[in-house]
Every structure is written in C-alpha cells, then in structure tokens.
Design a protein around this motif. Structure first.
Motif, PDB file in Angstrom:
ATOM      1  N   PHE A 205       0.888  -1.320   0.137  1.00 56.05           N
ATOM      2  CA  PHE A 205      -0.091  -0.033   0.000  1.00 56.05           C
ATOM      3  C   PHE A 205       1.107   1.227   0.131  1.00 56.05           C
ATOM      4  O   PHE A 205       1.910   1.080   0.283  1.00 56.05           O
ATOM      5  N   LEU A 206       0.332   2.511  -0.475  1.00 56.03           N
ATOM      6  CA  LEU A 206       0.929   3.725  -0.210  1.00 56.03           C
ATOM      7  C   LEU A 206       0.932   4.383   0.828  1.00 56.03           C
ATOM      8  O   LEU A 206      -0.291   4.775   1.235  1.00 56.03           O
ATOM      9  N   MET A 207       1.720   4.627   1.614  1.00 56.69           N
ATOM     10  CA  MET A 207       1.570   5.511   2.601  1.00 56.69           C
ATOM     11  C   MET A 207       2.502   6.914   2.694  1.00 56.69           C
ATOM     12  O   MET A 207       3.643   6.857   2.075  1.00 56.69           O
ATOM     13  N   LYS A 208       1.806   7.974   3.366  1.00 50.66           N
ATOM     14  CA  LYS A 208       2.759   8.957   3.656  1.00 50.66           C
ATOM     15  C   LYS A 208       3.054   8.914   5.221  1.00 50.66           C
ATOM     16  O   LYS A 208       2.132   8.595   5.995  1.00 50.66           O
ATOM     17  N   ASP A 209       4.352   8.918   5.388  1.00 49.16           N
ATOM     18  CA  ASP A 209       4.786   8.768   6.736  1.00 49.16           C
ATOM     19  C   ASP A 209       5.679   9.940   7.208  1.00 49.16           C
ATOM     20  O   ASP A 209       6.513  10.030   6.428  1.00 49.16           O
ATOM     21  N   LEU A 210       5.462  10.576   8.212  1.00 55.32           N
ATOM     22  CA  LEU A 210       6.187  11.803   8.542  1.00 55.32           C
ATOM     23  C   LEU A 210       6.808  11.509  10.071  1.00 55.32           C
ATOM     24  O   LEU A 210       6.105  11.034  10.872  1.00 55.32           O
ATOM     25  N   TYR A 211       7.761  11.876   9.907  1.00 54.23           N
ATOM     26  CA  TYR A 211       8.840  11.697  11.496  1.00 54.23           C
ATOM     27  C   TYR A 211       9.361  13.053  12.001  1.00 54.23           C
ATOM     28  O   TYR A 211      10.199  13.938  11.125  1.00 54.23           O
ATOM     29  N   THR A 212       9.091  13.336  13.040  1.00 56.98           N
ATOM     30  CA  THR A 212       9.736  14.391  13.660  1.00 56.98           C
ATOM     31  C   THR A 212      10.641  14.271  14.729  1.00 56.98           C
ATOM     32  O   THR A 212      10.573  13.340  15.652  1.00 56.98           O
ATOM     33  N   PHE A 213      11.486  15.473  15.054  1.00 51.02           N
ATOM     34  CA  PHE A 213      12.470  15.292  15.941  1.00 51.02           C
ATOM     35  C   PHE A 213      12.415  16.737  16.771  1.00 51.02           C
ATOM     36  O   PHE A 213      12.435  17.617  16.028  1.00 51.02           O
ATOM     37  N   ASP A 214      12.382  16.512  17.824  1.00 45.50           N
ATOM     38  CA  ASP A 214      12.323  17.799  18.983  1.00 45.50           C
ATOM     39  C   ASP A 214      13.441  17.745  19.950  1.00 45.50           C
ATOM     40  O   ASP A 214      13.881  16.540  20.507  1.00 45.50           O
ATOM     41  N   LYS A 215      13.469  18.692  20.960  1.00 46.93           N
ATOM     42  CA  LYS A 215      14.581  18.764  21.839  1.00 46.93           C
ATOM     43  C   LYS A 215      13.910  18.343  23.191  1.00 46.93           C
ATOM     44  O   LYS A 215      14.791  18.147  23.922  1.00 46.93           O
ATOM     45  N   SER A 216      12.670  18.661  23.470  1.00 45.31           N
ATOM     46  CA  SER A 216      11.871  18.334  24.440  1.00 45.31           C
ATOM     47  C   SER A 216      10.529  17.816  24.295  1.00 45.31           C
ATOM     48  O   SER A 216      10.097  17.910  23.104  1.00 45.31           O
ATOM     49  N   GLU A 217      10.058  17.255  25.653  1.00 41.57           N
ATOM     50  CA  GLU A 217       8.494  16.870  25.302  1.00 41.57           C
ATOM     51  C   GLU A 217       7.661  18.013  24.988  1.00 41.57           C
ATOM     52  O   GLU A 217       6.664  17.873  24.196  1.00 41.57           O
ATOM     53  N   ASP A 218       7.832  19.173  25.808  1.00 39.13           N
ATOM     54  CA  ASP A 218       7.019  20.155  25.595  1.00 39.13           C
ATOM     55  C   ASP A 218       7.044  20.648  23.938  1.00 39.13           C
ATOM     56  O   ASP A 218       5.979  21.050  23.436  1.00 39.13           O
ATOM     57  N   GLU A 219       8.403  20.639  23.414  1.00 38.83           N
ATOM     58  CA  GLU A 219       8.431  21.022  22.061  1.00 38.83           C
ATOM     59  C   GLU A 219       7.787  19.940  21.052  1.00 38.83           C
ATOM     60  O   GLU A 219       7.021  20.377  20.010  1.00 38.83           O
TER      61      GLU A 219
END
Length: 481
Positions: A205-219
């Motif tokens: 199947f075709l999927m859009k998958d985004l991965y994010t990286f931040d400095k802290s839980e709040d961010e």
C-alpha cells in the motif's frame, strides 16, 4: 433548466441568455480559425488512456466467496486498479492521476508545517528492529527476508527504526536544526493473513509517513499540534466528512495517538462518539466496550459507529530515539536524546475509502479535489447527423482547459464509433464530475451544449459563455468550502 432562469444568469453577471448568445455568435465565427491550434495543443483522449473494463459475461453467476466492497468492485471494474495477486494491486493511469492529486495536497500541507520530503529504502536491517523489540512483537504480519549472505531484513511497514538510525549517524546534528520534520510517500508492506476489501486491506500500500524530532517533550507536543492542524486541513480539503478520535498506540507505541476515520459500514474500527460533549475514541481504548457505556466525561450515552482509519498520529517520546541513539548536541555541545513523533496517512487507502463512502453500487462519486478528470467532453458519433459539429469538441476542450481549476483536467472521449449514450453511461460510472455533450443543438444559430452534473444528476443546456461562467462559479464555490 438553468438556461431559462433569468435570475440565475443575472447573478452570474450575464443579463440574459439572449445577450450571451449574441456575444457567442460573434465569437463562434472565430472558432474555425482556432481549430488548427486546438488540434495541435495537448488534450487527454480516452482512446489513448489504458482503461481496461472488467466486464462479467452475461449469465455468469458470482461465487459467494467473491463478495467484495463497493470500492474494490468499482475500481477494478472501471479500469482504475487491477488485481495482480492476492492483496496486491496495479494502479492504472486514472488511478495514478487520483493518487497524484492526493499526493499534491499532502505536499502542500506538509510544506505549510515546514516538513521536508525525503525517501528511505524499503528494506531495513533486522538488527534495528531487534534493538527496539519489534522484530519479535510485530508477529507474522512482518515481511522478513534474507540476502545471499544470510543477512536479515524487514520489508518495511513503517520506518521508525530506519529514520532514527539515520539521525543517529548524523554526529553533528545541532539543537539549532531542531525541530526536524521529514516525510516520505512510498510503498509499505504487510503480510496480511486475509487481504480483503481491495485497497482497504492489502499487502502492499502507499503511505505518507512523517517523522519529527524535537529537543523536549513540550516542543514535541507543539509539533504534534502543528501536524494535527495540517491533518485537519488536509482532510477538509479532500472534502469527505471525517472523524478524529483518540487512538490506540498499538505495536508502534508512544505516549498517545489520534486516528482519522471515514464512517462506513464495512469499517473495521468501532468508534464511540458523544454528541453532548464531543468525546470521541476508538473502542479499543475502553474495557468492556461491547456493552452500552456512559461517556467518561459527561456520563451521556455514546453512539457506536464503524470507521475506516485513513490517518494516524503518534507522539512517540523516546520510544525509538533512545535505544537507537538518535541524539542532538545541546547548547553546551553535549548529546541529548531527541523526542520523536510519527504521522501516517494511508494514501491508497484514502483513495479507496472516499469511493466507498461517496459512491453508488454501480457508479463512482469522487470528491472534487481527487476526480481523475473534472470534465469529460463527448462529441457526436461518427457518421451521425450531428457529426458536422464535431469541431466544437476540440474548441471547448481548449477553452475550458484554460480556466482556473480545470488546467490539465479535461478529457475528450474521442471514441466516436460509440454512441453518445454509451459514452455518457461509462463517464457517469467512472465519476467525472461533469460531462459536456456536443450534440445536435451545437448546430443551432446560437450553439447550445448539454452539461451533466454527475453528482447532482442535473442537466443544463448552456451557450458557450454561460458554460464557461458556470465552470468559473463552480470553482469559486468549491474554494469557499
């Protein structure tokens, strides 16, 4: 008919149909001069499009084990997808156009939240999945393979391990480079024990998958809210009513998640909704949800509905970044573990789900933004009495395709060995929002064309200028939604 409704045409800035007709008469004298240029401009033609229809022979009896969903049947029967193996489908040209339009919407919304598109290999080292524990926990749905040296790999259903490993190899990632948001749109794989309902539950199947990286839980929470806003805008633009509910983190894990669903009888998820306070959750999150439950927030009775999941967002925390050492260097130059999120949209599943929700048993209804073509133009049958007006087909295709909202969205059904009626039937079943017929009335002193709205089933007889104005107003109205 709209053609005789003077108030309607006054609202469009045209005093009367007669006035429009007189203006058209002047313009129609220029048509012959423009025919040559029209014929040499690019137009999509059905005779050039690979669209194999799946026709069941007369008298054939459908076996009980061949039962399928509406979307599966329509997409295959109308030559939009093709079943190649159990749970695996080829995307034919019209289907690819739908996916291209959906992908363009996704790209636009991802750009609005500063996400960058990239691409990871389909194969991921098994070692990474062992580190996170998913090699064992995912079970038999995970496609596993070996190369000639007996090194093990995963044919990836998701890429949390792969992207975290990518970040771990970037030794100089600075706090100034965060937040980092990377997404891809690519094929994913799942060894389904019982593929069913076409693209709704398949092996590739075709999927859009985004991965994010931040400095802290709040961010990371701020990022989660940003992406959730983008998801809301995306599904609003697609134009099919959707439901957002609290979701189960499942095998992916994380701190919390939300799911996006289309309501449908064949949906495999049970959703609990409270009309009083707006509470919405997947029933998997509540114990004993098979019984009638009061809403946890307001104690009112909840409604149970079935949904097709088309999107899912997860706040992962350090579930993957810690074991795989996806770190950044803080203000003091010391390494710290990033906080991750992952956000998926089932691209090919959305395509099938909108058909499932909107369509009739014998014909597709596409949302405006995803229709493979917005207008199908049909001219007279070759050798018929009306064949003398065939030149209008090219001219109208040329003129309509210049209008905002219709560029590269016109197809001519040039199979003039077929009757107009047969081509109209096929165009209606395929789901083009508008069918423009150049018939016998195009030979009148003021040429008149028939426009069929396949969604409302209304038929309008319009002159040239009225037709173009109608198309302009339609786009304006769609943009307001």
């Amino acid at each position: 008919m709209l053609a005789t409704n003077s108030r309607y045409w006054t609202s469009l800035g045209i005093a009367s149909q007669a006035m429009a007709g007189r203006s058209l008469y002047v313009m129609s004298r220029r048509v012959c001069a423009s025919i040559f240029s029209c014929r040499h401009s690019h137009q999509h033609r059905l005779s050039n499009i690979f669209k194999p229809l799946n026709v069941m022979p007369k008298g054939a009896v459908k076996k009980s084990d061949e039962a399928m969903s509406i979307s599966q049947k329509l997409l295959v029967d109308l030559g939009i997808t093709s079943l190649r193996s159990n749970g695996m489908y080829a995307m034919l040209p019209l289907g690819q156009r739908v996916l291209n339009k959906l992908t363009a919407l996704i790209d636009e919304e991802m750009a609005r939240v500063d996400s960058q598109r990239f691409s990871l290999p389909h194969l991921t080292k098994a070692e990474l999945w062992r580190i996170t524990g998913r090699w064992e926990s995912t079970g038999e749905e995970l496609f596993r393979t070996e190369d000639r040296r007996a090194r093990e790999y995963v044919l990836s259903p998701t890429h949390e391990e792969a992207v975290a490993n990518l970040l771990s190899d970037v030794q100089q990632l600075s706090f100034r480079e965060l937040p980092l948001r990377l997404y891809q749109i690519s094929s994913k794989f799942r060894d389904e024990i019982n593929p069913r309902f076409g693209l709704l539950r398949c092996r590739e199947f075709l999927m859009k998958d985004l991965y994010t990286f931040d400095k802290s839980e709040d961010e990371a929470v701020c990022t989660y809210n940003d992406i959730s806003g983008a998801y809301g805008r995306l599904f609003q633009r697609i134009g099919v009513p959707f439901i957002k509910v609290a979701g189960d983190c499942g095998s992916i894990g994380g701190d919390f998640s939300h799911e996006y669903h289309y309501q449908a009888a064949i949906g495999e998820d049970t959703l609990l909704l409270c009309q009083t306070c707006g509470y919405a959750t997947n029933a998997e999150l509540l114990p004993d949800s098979n019984n009638v439950l009061p809403c946890p927030k307001c104690k009112s009775q909840v409604d149970k509905i079935s949904g097709i999941e088309v999107g899912h967002t997860f706040l992962l925390g350090t579930r993957y970044s810690k074991p795989l050492q996806a770190c950044y260097r803080n203000e003091n130059g010391k390494p710290e573990v990033t906080w991750m999120g992952c956000y998926g949209v089932g691209v090919s599943r959305v395509m099938a789900a909108v058909v499932e929700v909107l369509s009739h048993p014998d014909s597709i209804v596409w949302p405006w933004m995803l229709a493979p073509f917005k207008v199908c133009i049909i001219g007279p049958k070759k050798g018929s009495r009306e064949s003398s007006v065939s030149s209008w087909v090219e001219h109208m295709a040329h003129m309509v395709s210049k209008e905002d909202g219709y560029v590269d969205d016109i197809v001519i059904d040039d199979r003039d060995s077929l009757t107009i009626g047969r081509r109209v039937l096929e165009a209606t079943r395929t789901g083009y929002p508008f069918i423009l017929i150049v018939g016998k009335r195009a030979a009148e002193h003021v040429p008149i064309f028939e426009l069929i709205d396949t969604v409302t089933h209304e038929s309008h007889h319009l002159s040239h200028q009225m037709l173009l104005q109608y198309f302009r107003e339609t786009v304006k109205n769609k943009q307001k939604l």
